[in-house]
Design a protein around this motif. Structure first.
Motif, PDB file in Angstrom:
ATOM      1  N   ASN A  32       0.828  -1.205   0.000  1.00 31.22           N
ATOM      2  CA  ASN A  32       0.000   0.000   0.000  1.00 31.22           C
ATOM      3  C   ASN A  32       0.861   1.253   0.000  1.00 31.22           C
ATOM      4  O   ASN A  32       1.851   1.333   0.687  1.00 31.22           O
ATOM      5  N   TYR A  62      -9.658  -0.415  -0.275  1.00 31.97           N
ATOM      6  CA  TYR A  62      -8.543   0.227  -0.959  1.00 31.97           C
ATOM      7  C   TYR A  62      -7.304  -0.678  -0.990  1.00 31.97           C
ATOM      8  O   TYR A  62      -6.616  -0.789  -1.997  1.00 31.97           O
ATOM      9  N   THR A  70      -8.450  -4.380  -6.186  1.00 32.02           N
ATOM     10  CA  THR A  70      -7.715  -3.714  -7.272  1.00 32.02           C
ATOM     11  C   THR A  70      -8.130  -2.236  -7.344  1.00 32.02           C
ATOM     12  O   THR A  70      -9.167  -1.839  -6.796  1.00 32.02           O
ATOM     13  N   GLU A  71      -7.332  -1.479  -8.047  1.00 35.68           N
ATOM     14  CA  GLU A  71      -7.617  -0.056  -8.185  1.00 35.68           C
ATOM     15  C   GLU A  71      -8.978   0.159  -8.854  1.00 35.68           C
ATOM     16  O   GLU A  71      -9.744   1.047  -8.464  1.00 35.68           O
TER      17      GLU A  71
END
Lengths: 75, 203
Positions: free
Chosen positions: A74, B143, B147-148
């Motif tokens: 992240n 998040y 996945t994005e």
């Protein structure tokens, strides 16, 4: 909630805790539905769950799984 | 759990998980039941017992290293903390990951594939709008675990055009006033730990 169970070759019934990927291979993390200290990691190959090759692979997969879980990627 | 119990669990994992003779059909049997709490506890137990107590931390990239990196990463711009309301970071991540997965499954959002170890749900913002319990509580987990593309669709369903807008609107900003996922991450840990504490009290 619906839980997914898998029956192992020795008939132990296990809860499917997680599915994850490592080096393009798919792995599963299972726990014995009766004995909650009985964890199992298996690789998914052709719709079968098979044992890992050796302890090095097991450690590598653990490492990958943990990185995934703590979201080290992240940013 | 003492070191002997941890070692015992690790030995069982080894015995259960290594060897070509271990082979069974990957056939899922679906059963109904409330097993979330059990699973949360189990994954927590699994992580702690197998990785921190069984020699794994002697490896090249130990679990402790990963946690330390994550802790530095999370707190580099904010007050540093190893625990939140008494909960370890990895317990909090396990908890919220499972709660998020439950949110999706309970609402029939089960169509997904894995992309680079993240869940790629095959839905669009309009679908997520029908998800009545969807709010921003578990957005951080979406998040990080999805996945994005999935994250952006969920974000749209919540009324945000992009991540930057979301961060700014919620005042997740660094010292310079720039949008910061690190600040969001830290706030998320605090919020999750408070939820976990409340749930613990109710038990």
């Amino acid at each position: 909630m619906q839980a997914a169970f898998v029956k192992l070759e020795d008939n132990r019934e296990c809860i499917l805790l997680d599915e994850f990927q490592h080096k393009n291979e798919k792995y599963t993390l299972l726990v014995n539905a009766v004995d909650k200290n009985d964890f199992i990691v298996r690789k998914v190959v052709n719709e079968e769950l098979v044992g890992l090759e050796n302890e090095d692979e097991l450690k590598e997969v653990f490492e990958s799984y943990m990185k995934y879980k703590v979201q080290i990627n992240n940013s | 759990m003492d070191i002997n119990e941890q070692k015992e669990i690790y030995e069982r994992i080894k015995n259960n998980s290594i060897g070509d003779e271990k082979r069974c059909a990957y056939k899922k049997i679906i059963k109904k039941g409330n097993f979330l709490v059990a699973v949360t506890t189990l994954i927590g137990t699994f992580m702690i017992s197998t990785l921190t107590g069984c020699g794994y931390k002697n490896g090249r990239n130990s679990y402790d290293d990963v946690l330390n990196k994550q802790s530095e990463h999370i707190t580099s711009n904010v007050e540093k903390s190893d625990k939140y309301n008494g909960f370890e970071i990895y317990d909090i991540y396990s908890y919220e990951s499972l709660r998020t997965a439950e949110l999706f499954v309970n609402n029939g959002f089960t169509d997904y594939s894995m992309k680079e170890m993240r869940r790629d749900y095959h839905y669009i913002a309009e679908d997520y709008k029908k998800l009545s319990e969807l709010d921003e509580t578990y957005l951080y987990s979406i998040y990080t675990n999805s996945t994005e593309e999935t994250f952006l669709e969920v974000l749209k369903a919540l009324g945000y055009s992009d991540l930057e807008t979301f961060l700014l609107k919620n005042n997740y900003v660094d010292k310079n006033g720039d949008p910061s996922t690190l600040v969001w991450s830290n706030q998320n840990l605090i919020q999750m730990s408070e939820i976990m504490k409340q749930e613990e009290k109710q038990r």
